[in-house]
Design a protein around this motif. Structure first.
Motif, PDB file in Angstrom:
ATOM      1  N   ALA A 139      -2.228 -17.077  11.152  1.00  0.00           N
ATOM      2  CA  ALA A 139      -0.948 -17.736  11.400  1.00  0.00           C
ATOM      3  C   ALA A 139       0.185 -16.769  11.039  1.00  0.00           C
ATOM      4  O   ALA A 139       0.126 -15.592  11.401  1.00  0.00           O
ATOM      5  N   ASN A 140       1.206 -17.225  10.329  1.00  0.00           N
ATOM      6  CA  ASN A 140       2.260 -16.300   9.876  1.00  0.00           C
ATOM      7  C   ASN A 140       1.907 -15.858   8.458  1.00  0.00           C
ATOM      8  O   ASN A 140       2.212 -16.541   7.484  1.00  0.00           O
ATOM      9  N   TRP A 141       1.272 -14.704   8.346  1.00  0.00           N
ATOM     10  CA  TRP A 141       0.721 -14.253   7.068  1.00  0.00           C
ATOM     11  C   TRP A 141       1.777 -13.714   6.106  1.00  0.00           C
ATOM     12  O   TRP A 141       1.450 -13.300   4.997  1.00  0.00           O
ATOM     13  N   GLU A 142       3.050 -13.727   6.488  1.00  0.00           N
ATOM     14  CA  GLU A 142       4.111 -13.319   5.570  1.00  0.00           C
ATOM     15  C   GLU A 142       4.467 -14.419   4.563  1.00  0.00           C
ATOM     16  O   GLU A 142       5.018 -14.146   3.503  1.00  0.00           O
ATOM     17  N   LEU A 143       4.153 -15.662   4.881  1.00  0.00           N
ATOM     18  CA  LEU A 143       4.665 -16.781   4.105  1.00  0.00           C
ATOM     19  C   LEU A 143       4.159 -16.872   2.666  1.00  0.00           C
ATOM     20  O   LEU A 143       4.909 -17.315   1.782  1.00  0.00           O
ATOM     21  N   PRO A 144       2.906 -16.507   2.354  1.00  0.00           N
ATOM     22  CA  PRO A 144       2.496 -16.598   0.947  1.00  0.00           C
ATOM     23  C   PRO A 144       3.357 -15.773  -0.008  1.00  0.00           C
ATOM     24  O   PRO A 144       3.646 -16.210  -1.121  1.00  0.00           O
ATOM     25  N   ALA A 145       3.749 -14.577   0.416  1.00  0.00           N
ATOM     26  CA  ALA A 145       4.593 -13.751  -0.445  1.00  0.00           C
ATOM     27  C   ALA A 145       5.952 -14.403  -0.673  1.00  0.00           C
ATOM     28  O   ALA A 145       6.532 -14.313  -1.759  1.00  0.00           O
ATOM     29  N   ILE A 146       6.458 -15.079   0.354  1.00  0.00           N
ATOM     30  CA  ILE A 146       7.736 -15.768   0.219  1.00  0.00           C
ATOM     31  C   ILE A 146       7.587 -16.966  -0.715  1.00  0.00           C
ATOM     32  O   ILE A 146       8.456 -17.241  -1.542  1.00  0.00           O
ATOM     33  N   CYS A 147       6.471 -17.681  -0.588  1.00  0.00           N
ATOM     34  CA  CYS A 147       6.190 -18.817  -1.471  1.00  0.00           C
ATOM     35  C   CYS A 147       6.202 -18.365  -2.928  1.00  0.00           C
ATOM     36  O   CYS A 147       6.804 -19.017  -3.790  1.00  0.00           O
ATOM     37  N   ALA A 148       5.537 -17.265  -3.211  1.00  0.00           N
ATOM     38  CA  ALA A 148       5.482 -16.760  -4.580  1.00  0.00           C
ATOM     39  C   ALA A 148       6.883 -16.470  -5.108  1.00  0.00           C
ATOM     40  O   ALA A 148       7.230 -16.827  -6.241  1.00  0.00           O
ATOM     41  N   ALA A 149       7.700 -15.811  -4.296  1.00  0.00           N
ATOM     42  CA  ALA A 149       9.061 -15.481  -4.731  1.00  0.00           C
ATOM     43  C   ALA A 149       9.905 -16.730  -4.952  1.00  0.00           C
ATOM     44  O   ALA A 149      10.687 -16.814  -5.902  1.00  0.00           O
ATOM     45  N   LYS A 150       9.744 -17.731  -4.085  1.00  0.00           N
ATOM     46  CA  LYS A 150      10.540 -18.955  -4.179  1.00  0.00           C
ATOM     47  C   LYS A 150      10.270 -19.703  -5.481  1.00  0.00           C
ATOM     48  O   LYS A 150      11.164 -20.335  -6.046  1.00  0.00           O
ATOM     49  N   PHE A 151       9.011 -19.665  -5.953  1.00  0.00           N
ATOM     50  CA  PHE A 151       8.639 -20.474  -7.101  1.00  0.00           C
ATOM     51  C   PHE A 151       8.409 -19.658  -8.369  1.00  0.00           C
ATOM     52  O   PHE A 151       7.758 -20.106  -9.311  1.00  0.00           O
ATOM     53  N   GLY A 152       8.954 -18.451  -8.387  1.00  0.00           N
ATOM     54  CA  GLY A 152       8.988 -17.696  -9.621  1.00  0.00           C
ATOM     55  C   GLY A 152       7.682 -17.083 -10.063  1.00  0.00           C
ATOM     56  O   GLY A 152       7.520 -16.762 -11.238  1.00  0.00           O
ATOM     57  N   LEU A 153       6.732 -16.916  -9.144  1.00  0.00           N
ATOM     58  CA  LEU A 153       5.480 -16.240  -9.487  1.00  0.00           C
ATOM     59  C   LEU A 153       5.690 -14.748  -9.290  1.00  0.00           C
ATOM     60  O   LEU A 153       5.915 -14.282  -8.169  1.00  0.00           O
ATOM     61  N   GLU A 154       5.630 -13.993 -10.358  1.00  0.00           N
ATOM     62  CA  GLU A 154       5.843 -12.550 -10.262  1.00  0.00           C
ATOM     63  C   GLU A 154       4.671 -11.917  -9.510  1.00  0.00           C
ATOM     64  O   GLU A 154       3.592 -11.734 -10.056  1.00  0.00           O
ATOM     65  N   THR A 155       4.897 -11.617  -8.254  1.00  0.00           N
ATOM     66  CA  THR A 155       3.825 -11.093  -7.406  1.00  0.00           C
ATOM     67  C   THR A 155       4.277  -9.816  -6.727  1.00  0.00           C
ATOM     68  O   THR A 155       5.382  -9.744  -6.196  1.00  0.00           O
ATOM     69  N   THR A 156       3.417  -8.828  -6.720  1.00  0.00           N
ATOM     70  CA  THR A 156       3.676  -7.583  -5.995  1.00  0.00           C
ATOM     71  C   THR A 156       2.773  -7.542  -4.780  1.00  0.00           C
ATOM     72  O   THR A 156       1.560  -7.711  -4.885  1.00  0.00           O
ATOM     73  N   ALA A 157       3.364  -7.343  -3.621  1.00  0.00           N
ATOM     74  CA  ALA A 157       2.618  -7.301  -2.366  1.00  0.00           C
ATOM     75  C   ALA A 157       2.290  -5.862  -2.001  1.00  0.00           C
ATOM     76  O   ALA A 157       3.159  -4.999  -2.027  1.00  0.00           O
ATOM     77  N   VAL A 158       1.040  -5.618  -1.666  1.00  0.00           N
ATOM     78  CA  VAL A 158       0.607  -4.286  -1.247  1.00  0.00           C
ATOM     79  C   VAL A 158       0.808  -4.174   0.263  1.00  0.00           C
ATOM     80  O   VAL A 158       0.362  -5.020   1.016  1.00  0.00           O
ATOM     81  N   PHE A 159       1.487  -3.129   0.711  1.00  0.00           N
ATOM     82  CA  PHE A 159       1.731  -2.973   2.141  1.00  0.00           C
ATOM     83  C   PHE A 159       1.782  -1.506   2.520  1.00  0.00           C
ATOM     84  O   PHE A 159       1.957  -0.634   1.672  1.00  0.00           O
ATOM     85  N   ARG A 160       1.603  -1.231   3.800  1.00  0.00           N
ATOM     86  CA  ARG A 160       1.773   0.121   4.313  1.00  0.00           C
ATOM     87  C   ARG A 160       3.051   0.169   5.126  1.00  0.00           C
ATOM     88  O   ARG A 160       3.219  -0.621   6.055  1.00  0.00           O
ATOM     89  N   PRO A 161       3.979   1.067   4.797  1.00  0.00           N
ATOM     90  CA  PRO A 161       5.223   1.133   5.551  1.00  0.00           C
ATOM     91  C   PRO A 161       4.950   1.432   7.022  1.00  0.00           C
ATOM     92  O   PRO A 161       4.085   2.244   7.348  1.00  0.00           O
TER      93      PRO A 161
END
Length: 358
Positions: A139-161
């Motif tokens: 689906a839209n796989w970007e949303l979990p990272a946004i969810c974490a940021a919205k609710f204060g879960l300190e999360t670092t996302a691994v990505f390739r530029p």
């Protein structure tokens, strides 16, 4: 003249990328002006037409036939087109990531988002321990990272530029606006990721893509290579591992689910078994894909038999042992980003959604 030709040849990809900046930004602004639902519909319709004409469509069909050998040709083709539709929608929705996630646990009915497993999420946030989260290109796989940021879960996302400079700039801008920490895969990245976990933070990564120096797991009954970074961190820090996925629903609506912590296999010493842990995570991803096959990124070459490690002494156990011992944290961090493609979207995994919630 020869020197000029050589200079042009070396710099042509970069120049072409720079020339794409106005076009990509123009498409981004168009998608934003249309609103989330109309932009999503337009992106899906466009990719349902364009996708089957791209070389990656053959990869998608081959992957689907391998995963679902009992399905007829018409159903395989339909699933491939659904996957293109989802890819186009995800790209178009990128212009609306700042407003797409509108979930509020105090309100029973929200505009677009539904979240299941919210108790697991709050437990992960409040337990005072580091944690790991795996996901997949569903689906839209970007949303979990946004969810974490919205609710204060300190999360670092691994990505390739992204390789395309226009896409890279745009992606970075959107991610910084909507997400938490970001860790670019590459040399030295493993130390940064290790530091996140040591500080009690949380690390997220997409695990459903080929990783050349990975460990061998089975996916839809066939061996493939997967990045072992999360399993190695789980083994070293003995921290919980959760899975999260997104399910697309009609009208640019979504359901986000977070699993309880997985009960990962351990070796005789009681430490997390790296290969077994990655297999456990991959089984969860496979079940997700089976439930919504038209929402996964089938255009990626997930199975590459020629790149599998050779068995030692001709035994299956040797192949497993050889694979499980291959990469260190540094090697694991250097990849794990999708290679799948879409020129118009600048490669959904690289140009927009190619981080690894990442």
């Amino acid at each position: 003249m020869l020197r000029l030709a050589l200079i042009l040849k070396r710099n042509l990809p970069r120049l072409a990328g720079l020339a794409m900046i106005p076009l990509i930004r123009g498409l981004f602004l168009l998608a934003r002006s249309l609103g989330a639902e109309r932009a999503s519909d337009l992106g899906g319709a466009l990719f349902r037409v364009l996708g089957p004409r791209l070389p990656a469509h053959r990869t998608a069909l081959a992957n689907l036939r391998a995963a679902f050998p009992d399905l007829d040709a018409a159903r395989i083709e339909a699933l491939a087109r659904e996957a293109w539709d989802n890819l186009g929608r995800t790209g178009a929705e990128y212009a609306h990531l700042a407003t797409l996630f509108d979930y509020d646990p105090a309100i029973t009915a929200t505009q677009r988002m539904e979240v299941a497993g919210i108790d697991h999420f709050f437990a992960l946030r409040d337990d005072g321990r580091p944690g790991l989260v795996f996901s997949a290109h569903l689906a839209n796989w970007e949303l979990p990272a946004i969810c974490a940021a919205k609710f204060g879960l300190e999360t670092t996302a691994v990505f390739r530029p992204p390789n395309n400079p226009a896409a890279a700039r745009l992606v970075q801008e959107v991610r910084r606006e909507t997400m938490g920490g970001l860790a670019a895969a590459g040399p030295g990245a493993a130390f940064a990721m290790q530091g996140v976990v040591e500080r009690g933070g949380h690390l997220g990564q997409l695990i459903d893509q080929h990783f050349t120096r990975g460990v061998v797991v089975e996916f839809f009954g066939q061996p493939c290579l997967v990045n072992p970074l999360l399993a190695k961190l789980a083994r070293h820090y003995d921290c919980p591992v959760h899975g999260t996925r997104v399910i697309r629903r009609p009208g640019a609506r979504f359901r986000l689910e977070l699993t309880p912590p997985l009960d990962l296999p351990r070796d005789a010493s009681g430490a997390v078994d790296v290969q077994g842990a990655m297999q456990a995570m991959t089984r969860v991803v496979e079940q997700w894909v089976r439930e919504n096959p038209g929402q996964w990124l089938w255009m990626h070459r997930r199975w590459r038999p020629a790149m599998l490690p050779k068995a030692k002494s001709g035994t299956k156990a040797g192949a497993k042992a050889g694979a499980g011992a291959r990469p260190g944290l540094q090697a694991a961090a250097a990849g794990g980003a999708p290679e799948a493609a879409s020129a118009a979207q600048a490669e959904a995994t690289s140009a927009g959604p190619e981080r690894a919630f990442s």
